[in-house]
Design a protein around this motif. Structure first.
Motif, PDB file in Angstrom:
ATOM      1  N   ALA A   1       0.854  -1.189   0.000  1.00  0.00           N
ATOM      2  CA  ALA A   1       0.000   0.000   0.000  1.00  0.00           C
ATOM      3  C   ALA A   1       0.886   1.233   0.000  1.00  0.00           C
ATOM      4  O   ALA A   1       2.087   1.162   0.263  1.00  0.00           O
ATOM      5  CB  ALA A   1      -0.891   0.005   1.235  1.00  0.00           C
ATOM      6  N   ARG A   2       0.280   2.340  -0.284  1.00  0.00           N
ATOM      7  CA  ARG A   2       0.981   3.617  -0.293  1.00  0.00           C
ATOM      8  C   ARG A   2       0.108   4.638   0.376  1.00  0.00           C
ATOM      9  O   ARG A   2      -1.031   4.840  -0.011  1.00  0.00           O
ATOM     10  CB  ARG A   2       1.250   4.027  -1.754  1.00  0.00           C
ATOM     11  N   PHE A   3       0.619   5.277   1.439  1.00  0.00           N
ATOM     12  CA  PHE A   3      -0.088   6.392   2.054  1.00  0.00           C
ATOM     13  C   PHE A   3       0.019   7.557   1.077  1.00  0.00           C
ATOM     14  O   PHE A   3       1.124   7.892   0.642  1.00  0.00           O
ATOM     15  CB  PHE A   3       0.535   6.806   3.371  1.00  0.00           C
ATOM     16  N   SER A   4      -1.089   8.194   0.724  1.00  0.00           N
ATOM     17  CA  SER A   4      -1.046   9.225  -0.302  1.00  0.00           C
ATOM     18  C   SER A   4      -1.820  10.466   0.107  1.00  0.00           C
ATOM     19  O   SER A   4      -2.993  10.390   0.439  1.00  0.00           O
ATOM     20  CB  SER A   4      -1.618   8.681  -1.609  1.00  0.00           C
ATOM     21  N   ARG A   5      -1.128  11.602   0.050  1.00  0.00           N
ATOM     22  CA  ARG A   5      -1.769  12.888   0.274  1.00  0.00           C
ATOM     23  C   ARG A   5      -1.878  13.666  -1.032  1.00  0.00           C
ATOM     24  O   ARG A   5      -2.524  14.685  -1.093  1.00  0.00           O
ATOM     25  CB  ARG A   5      -0.956  13.729   1.261  1.00  0.00           C
ATOM     26  N   GLY A   6      -1.202  13.200  -2.055  1.00  0.00           N
ATOM     27  CA  GLY A   6      -1.230  13.904  -3.316  1.00  0.00           C
ATOM     28  C   GLY A   6      -0.119  14.929  -3.451  1.00  0.00           C
ATOM     29  O   GLY A   6      -0.075  15.675  -4.421  1.00  0.00           O
ATOM     30  N   GLY A   7       0.794  14.972  -2.496  1.00  0.00           N
ATOM     31  CA  GLY A   7       1.930  15.888  -2.553  1.00  0.00           C
ATOM     32  C   GLY A   7       3.047  15.321  -3.412  1.00  0.00           C
ATOM     33  O   GLY A   7       2.935  14.228  -3.977  1.00  0.00           O
ATOM     34  N   ILE A   8       4.127  16.047  -3.502  1.00  0.00           N
ATOM     35  CA  ILE A   8       5.248  15.643  -4.352  1.00  0.00           C
ATOM     36  C   ILE A   8       5.840  14.317  -3.902  1.00  0.00           C
ATOM     37  O   ILE A   8       6.084  13.426  -4.722  1.00  0.00           O
ATOM     38  CB  ILE A   8       6.330  16.739  -4.384  1.00  0.00           C
ATOM     39  N   ASP A   9       6.084  14.165  -2.609  1.00  0.00           N
ATOM     40  CA  ASP A   9       6.739  12.943  -2.129  1.00  0.00           C
ATOM     41  C   ASP A   9       5.880  11.706  -2.345  1.00  0.00           C
ATOM     42  O   ASP A   9       6.327  10.712  -2.902  1.00  0.00           O
ATOM     43  CB  ASP A   9       7.162  13.081  -0.664  1.00  0.00           C
ATOM     44  N   SER A  10       4.614  11.760  -1.948  1.00  0.00           N
ATOM     45  CA  SER A  10       3.772  10.579  -2.120  1.00  0.00           C
ATOM     46  C   SER A  10       3.478  10.314  -3.597  1.00  0.00           C
ATOM     47  O   SER A  10       3.416   9.165  -4.032  1.00  0.00           O
ATOM     48  CB  SER A  10       2.470  10.700  -1.321  1.00  0.00           C
ATOM     49  N   SER A  11       3.328  11.366  -4.387  1.00  0.00           N
ATOM     50  CA  SER A  11       3.086  11.199  -5.825  1.00  0.00           C
ATOM     51  C   SER A  11       4.276  10.553  -6.511  1.00  0.00           C
ATOM     52  O   SER A  11       4.110   9.696  -7.396  1.00  0.00           O
ATOM     53  CB  SER A  11       2.789  12.550  -6.478  1.00  0.00           C
ATOM     54  N   ALA A  12       5.475  10.939  -6.106  1.00  0.00           N
ATOM     55  CA  ALA A  12       6.687  10.363  -6.704  1.00  0.00           C
ATOM     56  C   ALA A  12       6.767   8.863  -6.424  1.00  0.00           C
ATOM     57  O   ALA A  12       7.136   8.081  -7.313  1.00  0.00           O
ATOM     58  CB  ALA A  12       7.933  11.069  -6.183  1.00  0.00           C
ATOM     59  N   VAL A  13       6.412   8.454  -5.223  1.00  0.00           N
ATOM     60  CA  VAL A  13       6.466   7.025  -4.893  1.00  0.00           C
ATOM     61  C   VAL A  13       5.434   6.251  -5.713  1.00  0.00           C
ATOM     62  O   VAL A  13       5.729   5.175  -6.243  1.00  0.00           O
ATOM     63  CB  VAL A  13       6.273   6.789  -3.380  1.00  0.00           C
ATOM     64  N   VAL A  14       4.228   6.799  -5.853  1.00  0.00           N
ATOM     65  CA  VAL A  14       3.200   6.136  -6.668  1.00  0.00           C
ATOM     66  C   VAL A  14       3.671   6.035  -8.115  1.00  0.00           C
ATOM     67  O   VAL A  14       3.526   4.990  -8.760  1.00  0.00           O
ATOM     68  CB  VAL A  14       1.848   6.875  -6.566  1.00  0.00           C
ATOM     69  N   ALA A  15       4.280   7.102  -8.640  1.00  0.00           N
ATOM     70  CA  ALA A  15       4.791   7.098 -10.020  1.00  0.00           C
ATOM     71  C   ALA A  15       5.891   6.053 -10.193  1.00  0.00           C
ATOM     72  O   ALA A  15       5.908   5.320 -11.190  1.00  0.00           O
ATOM     73  CB  ALA A  15       5.318   8.483 -10.388  1.00  0.00           C
TER      74      ALA A  15
ATOM     75  N   GLU B   1     -13.984  19.006   6.711  1.00  0.00           N
ATOM     76  CA  GLU B   1     -13.543  20.397   6.615  1.00  0.00           C
ATOM     77  C   GLU B   1     -12.635  20.532   5.395  1.00  0.00           C
ATOM     78  O   GLU B   1     -11.515  20.025   5.386  1.00  0.00           O
ATOM     79  CB  GLU B   1     -12.783  20.818   7.878  1.00  0.00           C
ATOM     80  N   GLN B   2     -13.127  21.197   4.352  1.00  0.00           N
ATOM     81  CA  GLN B   2     -12.417  21.293   3.078  1.00  0.00           C
ATOM     82  C   GLN B   2     -11.010  21.866   3.204  1.00  0.00           C
ATOM     83  O   GLN B   2     -10.123  21.488   2.454  1.00  0.00           O
ATOM     84  CB  GLN B   2     -13.234  22.131   2.097  1.00  0.00           C
ATOM     85  N   GLN B   3     -10.790  22.773   4.149  1.00  0.00           N
ATOM     86  CA  GLN B   3      -9.462  23.382   4.271  1.00  0.00           C
ATOM     87  C   GLN B   3      -8.396  22.386   4.730  1.00  0.00           C
ATOM     88  O   GLN B   3      -7.209  22.639   4.580  1.00  0.00           O
ATOM     89  CB  GLN B   3      -9.486  24.614   5.192  1.00  0.00           C
ATOM     90  N   TYR B   4      -8.809  21.244   5.264  1.00  0.00           N
ATOM     91  CA  TYR B   4      -7.862  20.223   5.710  1.00  0.00           C
ATOM     92  C   TYR B   4      -7.844  18.993   4.804  1.00  0.00           C
ATOM     93  O   TYR B   4      -7.021  18.101   4.970  1.00  0.00           O
ATOM     94  CB  TYR B   4      -8.182  19.771   7.135  1.00  0.00           C
ATOM     95  N   ASP B   5      -8.773  18.918   3.873  1.00  0.00           N
ATOM     96  CA  ASP B   5      -8.948  17.719   3.057  1.00  0.00           C
ATOM     97  C   ASP B   5      -8.056  17.742   1.821  1.00  0.00           C
ATOM     98  O   ASP B   5      -8.189  18.608   0.964  1.00  0.00           O
ATOM     99  CB  ASP B   5     -10.410  17.600   2.640  1.00  0.00           C
ATOM    100  N   GLU B   6      -7.154  16.769   1.739  1.00  0.00           N
ATOM    101  CA  GLU B   6      -6.245  16.666   0.597  1.00  0.00           C
ATOM    102  C   GLU B   6      -6.613  15.512  -0.338  1.00  0.00           C
ATOM    103  O   GLU B   6      -5.871  15.196  -1.255  1.00  0.00           O
ATOM    104  CB  GLU B   6      -4.804  16.494   1.099  1.00  0.00           C
ATOM    105  N   THR B   7      -7.774  14.902  -0.119  1.00  0.00           N
ATOM    106  CA  THR B   7      -8.145  13.753  -0.939  1.00  0.00           C
ATOM    107  C   THR B   7      -8.310  14.072  -2.426  1.00  0.00           C
ATOM    108  O   THR B   7      -8.013  13.202  -3.252  1.00  0.00           O
ATOM    109  CB  THR B   7      -9.413  13.043  -0.418  1.00  0.00           C
ATOM    110  N   PRO B   8      -8.756  15.279  -2.822  1.00  0.00           N
ATOM    111  CA  PRO B   8      -8.839  15.525  -4.276  1.00  0.00           C
ATOM    112  C   PRO B   8      -7.479  15.393  -4.967  1.00  0.00           C
ATOM    113  O   PRO B   8      -7.397  14.881  -6.089  1.00  0.00           O
ATOM    114  CB  PRO B   8      -9.373  16.954  -4.374  1.00  0.00           C
ATOM    115  N   TYR B   9      -6.410  15.804  -4.308  1.00  0.00           N
ATOM    116  CA  TYR B   9      -5.063  15.684  -4.882  1.00  0.00           C
ATOM    117  C   TYR B   9      -4.644  14.216  -4.962  1.00  0.00           C
ATOM    118  O   TYR B   9      -4.110  13.759  -5.966  1.00  0.00           O
ATOM    119  CB  TYR B   9      -4.052  16.484  -4.066  1.00  0.00           C
ATOM    120  N   ALA B  10      -4.880  13.490  -3.880  1.00  0.00           N
ATOM    121  CA  ALA B  10      -4.525  12.065  -3.858  1.00  0.00           C
ATOM    122  C   ALA B  10      -5.327  11.295  -4.900  1.00  0.00           C
ATOM    123  O   ALA B  10      -4.803  10.394  -5.566  1.00  0.00           O
ATOM    124  CB  ALA B  10      -4.762  11.487  -2.467  1.00  0.00           C
ATOM    125  N   ARG B  11      -6.582  11.645  -5.067  1.00  0.00           N
ATOM    126  CA  ARG B  11      -7.446  10.992  -6.052  1.00  0.00           C
ATOM    127  C   ARG B  11      -6.922  11.240  -7.470  1.00  0.00           C
ATOM    128  O   ARG B  11      -6.914  10.335  -8.309  1.00  0.00           O
ATOM    129  CB  ARG B  11      -8.865  11.548  -5.909  1.00  0.00           C
TER     130      ARG B  11
END
Length: 121
Positions: free
Chosen positions: A5-19, A37-47
């Protein structure tokens, strides 16, 4: 599909590992924690990252009561205080319940970036 599995926030580091997983032929299984709370939710990036690399993506919506219910176990599992410990516990628990025993994380990747700490560059 990869047994990892891969923990994913959609940031550079997690995206690089998925790639990189996709590049070597592993279809990643990504997990992400979302918040109402939308201001804390990063799921759209991870998705978006999951879709780009064909990952099997799971989102865990963490509500206030969910966090309160898991907090005693999460704190009991930590060997030292940490800001990411509770999040890591919650997402690792979901990964384990999915039958996966190995998860990759980019935790700490941002901290070594000169973009985050330009005075340290």
């Amino acid at each position: 599909m990869s047994p990892w599995a891969r923990f994913s926030r959609g940031g550079i580091d997690s995206s690089a590992v998925v790639a990189l997983m996709a590049e070597v032929g592993h279809r990643a299984r990504t997990f992400s924690i979302g918040f109402a709370e939308q201001q804390y939710d990063e799921t759209p990036y991870a998705r978006t990252v999951a879709a780009q690399f064909g990952a099997d993506h799971t989102e865990i919506l963490l509500g206030e009561q969910d966090l309160i219910d898991q907090l005693p176990d999460a704190l009991g599992a930590m060997d030292q205080p940490t800001g990411d410990g509770v999040n890591t516990y919650v997402i690792a628990r979901a990964v384990r319940r999915a039958g996966i025993t190995v998860a990759l994380s980019g935790l700490g990747g941002d901290e070594v970036s000169p973009a985050i700490h330009p005075s340290d560059a």
